[in-house]
Design a protein around this motif. Structure first.
Motif, mmCIF file in Angstrom:
data_model
loop_
_atom_site.group_PDB
_atom_site.id
_atom_site.type_symbol
_atom_site.label_atom_id
_atom_site.label_comp_id
_atom_site.label_asym_id
_atom_site.label_seq_id
_atom_site.Cartn_x
_atom_site.Cartn_y
_atom_site.Cartn_z
ATOM 1 N N ASN A 405 7.692 -5.534 -2.999
ATOM 2 C CA ASN A 405 6.237 -5.427 -2.976
ATOM 3 C C ASN A 405 5.550 -6.602 -3.648
ATOM 4 O O ASN A 405 4.364 -6.548 -3.952
ATOM 5 C CB ASN A 405 5.772 -4.122 -3.634
ATOM 6 N N GLN A 413 6.504 -9.803 0.248
ATOM 7 C CA GLN A 413 6.120 -8.405 0.385
ATOM 8 C C GLN A 413 6.438 -7.931 1.795
ATOM 9 O O GLN A 413 6.053 -8.560 2.773
ATOM 10 C CB GLN A 413 4.632 -8.200 0.093
ATOM 11 N N PRO A 415 6.299 -4.417 4.220
ATOM 12 C CA PRO A 415 5.857 -3.017 4.300
ATOM 13 C C PRO A 415 7.030 -2.080 4.550
ATOM 14 O O PRO A 415 7.912 -2.370 5.364
ATOM 15 C CB PRO A 415 4.879 -3.023 5.485
ATOM 16 N N GLU A 435 2.513 3.442 0.245
ATOM 17 C CA GLU A 435 1.224 2.910 -0.188
ATOM 18 C C GLU A 435 1.401 1.620 -0.979
ATOM 19 O O GLU A 435 0.663 0.650 -0.784
ATOM 20 C CB GLU A 435 0.500 3.947 -1.049
ATOM 21 N N SER A 437 3.804 -0.580 -0.866
ATOM 22 C CA SER A 437 4.342 -1.692 -0.080
ATOM 23 C C SER A 437 3.460 -2.077 1.100
ATOM 24 O O SER A 437 3.709 -3.093 1.744
ATOM 25 C CB SER A 437 5.738 -1.328 0.437
ATOM 26 N N GLY A 438 2.448 -1.273 1.415
ATOM 27 C CA GLY A 438 1.592 -1.575 2.560
ATOM 28 C C GLY A 438 2.051 -0.934 3.852
ATOM 29 O O GLY A 438 1.611 -1.335 4.931
ATOM 30 N N SER A 489 -7.054 1.641 1.587
ATOM 31 C CA SER A 489 -5.983 1.091 0.754
ATOM 32 C C SER A 489 -5.908 -0.425 0.797
ATOM 33 O O SER A 489 -5.070 -1.020 0.107
ATOM 34 C CB SER A 489 -4.628 1.674 1.200
ATOM 35 N N TYR A 490 -6.761 -1.062 1.586
ATOM 36 C CA TYR A 490 -6.713 -2.519 1.682
ATOM 37 C C TYR A 490 -7.321 -3.147 0.430
ATOM 38 O O TYR A 490 -8.408 -2.750 -0.005
ATOM 39 C CB TYR A 490 -7.455 -2.998 2.932
ATOM 40 N N GLY A 506 -4.187 -8.020 6.364
ATOM 41 C CA GLY A 506 -2.772 -8.190 6.715
ATOM 42 C C GLY A 506 -2.541 -8.217 8.215
ATOM 43 O O GLY A 506 -3.235 -8.915 8.956
ATOM 44 N N TRP A 662 -5.050 3.456 5.869
ATOM 45 C CA TRP A 662 -4.654 2.237 6.577
ATOM 46 C C TRP A 662 -5.242 2.172 7.986
ATOM 47 O O TRP A 662 -5.069 1.162 8.675
ATOM 48 C CB TRP A 662 -3.123 2.152 6.674
#
Length: 720
Positions: A405, A413, A415, A435, A437-438, A489-490, A506, A662
């Motif tokens: 992450n 990083q 996801p 969340e 890690s994206g 969450s961005y 992203g 997301w």
């Protein structure tokens, strides 16, 4: 004969067989039917070979050269069920024999019980005495166990000095598949096939006409289009709408499966995919068989430019398959690796993720698009250390390695898309991992939905057209300030002066959309008939050309008439305000439920439904608002009792929160749960892959006969 057949069936039911790959020198066997012998591992995992009365994948799949039944007392060498290597005296490794009669290398089992775990990773028996690594007999820590074990000083065989347990001569053991030792560094990834990448790049240029800026569309909507010039307003909403535009679809020539329609794919960069799969003892039987089939579907739908690695974990983790291109040869080898999986042991999620992160970090060449898929049906049974690689992280989860992450300052990083399977998994941990890690968190409630969940996920991963997208928002009026951003969450930032802000978005899949609400204050105007509010510009990287692209600034203004007229509210802004309200209500309801107050949680959801029903978009029949109401109602029903909430309510809410935060489709519930809300985030490439999966599962009468009992056994009636 009848007795031998009964013993064989018993062994199969207890997973006491293992697939042994055939060697070229091995002569054919005539003990089993020749038709079974002609089917390879790939054929058994391929969906097209489930028709008729042919063999179906089991746990594991037998073949004429691979069905081995072992009895205790045989001459075969013992193996350590943690590292899967042979156990033999004089090999330089201490051996521990537990009271349940299972044997392990001392250093393997010592790490397994280091933090007080007293459960056998093979048979799940609870030990009264556990190994403790000490320098001498007098230094045995009394805190390790009530009855500390004393060890011999030599490095031969370590056993308890107390009377050893009698070995049951009738006990049979799972014999893992022999595997070569893993390398210390995973830099053995197969090189790229550069020629297809050049061809895809040329194809993209022809479709887009050389105008790569057309990949992303930007639209800006004010809350109202006009406001009297003498009025001022705080918390005025402006909607920033983004959409990744897909080029004309084309068929992927790498697809070899002629049983089903080809999936049209947007020209794209190849992907590096690492799957981290739970094969603990609870996955035995139907679960593992369906997981193998789902992985077979994933393997068959990757192109020859994509690379895949397979990690399995139970009490420990192992890389079954290095990062390799899914050419015909690579696909066959990947299918064989998946087919070799055998379920046993505990659940060490942290070790599985650590090994998956290592595969990504050590690769010599890196595809621009990369993701990790994690599936588990249980809770991590290993206490994580308070120091080192897996130490608790202030901005992460202790199960998630620092390197995956970007917390190790490497900028690396990846996801992690997590899949919680069944009612016993740790949905809070899986959601936190995704969340941080994206990635996204999906809740697979029934066994039959594994393949559909994987299909929807890879349908998106195989269509990435925008990377490293950043949105920049600037004020165009000296008195206008940006007060807040609703970005889920961005990561987002507002500068100290309030005149500019940014959002890190992203990756975007083809045809994927993002909506962000910006709150500003609008000052009064003395004489101007129009007020310029914001300018929105985007910067992103094209994954094919690897070049950065900037979009032209999109300005938003409102008219300022002298006399107030009827305000016309934007339906687009109202719709997204409803989405934000619903997501906030879900988070508040979950917090109340975790504190044990289900009545308050249900009341929060009910109040939100009432507010949504009175909104402009809901009254106009907006599909998203209607779907939000249906989702909130479903969550209320899954809070009917503490038992229902623990079994499915928590996971269902967390998957919903992941989807909204997301703005990306996640799997929720069983395979028949097809709400329009999921379709609101679902892209055409996801829908195509999901349709392909369902056609694979239910396209033939034999498949329907196979799946029907699984659906009826795995489905649970919704709480009322």
């Amino acid at each position: 004969m009848a007795s031998k057949w009964r013993k064989a069936k018993l062994a199969l039911g207890l997973n006491l067989c293992v697939y042994v790959p055939r060697t070229l020198e091995e002569p054919p066997s005539n003990n089993l039917d020749a038709s079974t012998d002609r089917l390879s591992n790939a054929a058994l995992l391929s969906p097209g070979n489930w028709d008729g009365d042919g063999p179906r994948p089991m746990t594991p799949t037998p073949s004429s050269r691979g069905l081995k039944l072992y009895r205790s007392g045989s001459k075969s060498s013992k193996t350590c069920s943690i590292c899967l290597n042979k156990i033999k005296q004089g090999g330089g490794h201490a051996i521990f024999t537990a009271e349940c009669s299972h044997s392990f290398h001392f250093h393997c089992i010592a790490s397994n019980v280091k933090y007080g775990n007293q459960i056998c990773p093979v048979c799940r028996a609870k030990w009264k005495e556990i190994p403790s690594q000490v320098p001498c007999l007098d230094a045995i820590p009394r805190s390790a166990s009530r009855n500390p074990v004393r060890w011999a000083h030599d490095d031969a065989v370590v056993t308890m000095l107390r009377p050893p347990p009698r070995r049951d001569s009738h006990r049979r053991h799972i014999v893992p598949l022999f595997q070569a030792p893993e390398p210390g560094v995973f830099d053995d990834d197969e090189p790229f096939d550069f020629q297809p990448a050049v061809a895809e790049k040329n194809s993209c240029s022809e479709v887009a006409g050389g105008n790569s800026s057309r990949t992303l569309e930007v639209r800006v909507y004010p809350e109202v289009s006009a406001m009297p010039r003498s009025n001022s307003r705080d918390n005025f909403s402006v909607l920033v709408h983004l959409k990744a535009v897909a080029a004309a679809g084309r068929q992927n020539p790498s697809q070899k499966n002629v049983s089903f329609p080809q999936v049209a794919q947007t020209p794209r960069a190849p992907i590096d995919l690492v799957t981290v799969l739970d094969i603990s003892g609870s996955m035995a039987g139907t679960k593992l068989a369906l997981l193998k089939r789902a992985m077979g579907f994933v393997i068959q739908n990757l192109s020859s430019a994509d690379r895949l690695s397979v990690i399995s974990f139970s009490s420990t983790a192992r890389r079954l398959f290095p990062l390799r291109r899914m050419s015909d040869v690579g696909r066959q080898q990947a299918l064989q690796a998946v087919n070799s999986l055998v379920a046993n042991g505990g659940t060490n999620i942290a070790e599985g993720l650590r090994k998956g992160a290592k595969v990504m970090a050590d690769r010599k060449q890196k595809n621009p698009v990369a993701s990790v898929i994690l599936l588990s049906d249980g809770q991590d049974t290993y206490t994580i250390s308070g120091s080192g690689e897996n130490r608790p992280q202030p901005n992460g989860h202790p199960l998630l390695p620092l390197s995956i992450n970007g917390s190790d300052n490497s900028g690396f990083q990846i996801p992690v898309h997590t899949f919680g399977f069944g009612t016993d998994h740790d949905s809070s941990a899986m959601h936190s991992i995704s969340e941080t890690s994206g990635g996204t968190f999906s809740f697979i409630e029934t066994e039959a939905a594994i393949q559909d969940a994987f299909a929807q996920c890879i349908g998106g991963l195989l269509s990435v057209v925008v990377q490293e997208l950043q949105v920049k928002i600037e004020s165009l009026h000296p008195s206008l300030k940006i007060s807040s951003l609703k970005a889920g969450s961005y990561p987002s930032r507002i500068m100290a002066d309030g005149c500019s802000s940014s959002i890190d978005v992203g990756d975007l899949y083809a045809d994927e959309e993002r909506d962000f609400l910006v709150s500003i204050n609008i000052p009064a105007e003395a004489s101007s008939s129009e007020t310029s509010l914001l300018n929105v510009m985007c910067i992103y990287r094209d994954p094919l050309t690897k070049e950065f692209v900037s979009t032209e600034g999109e300005e938003v203004t409102i008219k300022r008439p002298e006399i107030a007229g009827e305000e016309i509210v934007s339906i687009e802004v109202d719709r997204q305000q409803n989405r934000v309200r619903a997501a906030e209500a879900m988070a508040q309801a979950r917090a109340a439920a975790e504190q044990g107050d289900l009545a308050v949680a249900a009341s929060i959801l009910e109040n939100c439904r009432r507010v949504l029903s009175e909104s402009l978009s809901a009254k106009s029949g907006d599909r998203l608002s209607i779907a939000l109401d249906a989702e909130l109602k479903e969550m209320q029903e899954r809070m009917a009792s503490r038992h229902v909430y623990e079994a499915s309510g928590r996971a269902y809410i967390l998957s919903g929160l992941s989807s909204h935060s997301w703005q990306r489709a996640t799997a929720r519930g069983d395979s028949t749960d097809r709400s329009s809300l999921v379709q609101a985030y679902q892209t055409p490439s996801m829908a195509e892959m999901l349709t392909r999966s369902q056609a694979t599962l239910l396209g033939s009468p034999s498949a329907q006969r196979l799946m029907q009992p699984l659906l009826s056994l795995g489905s649970h009636p919704k709480p009322r």
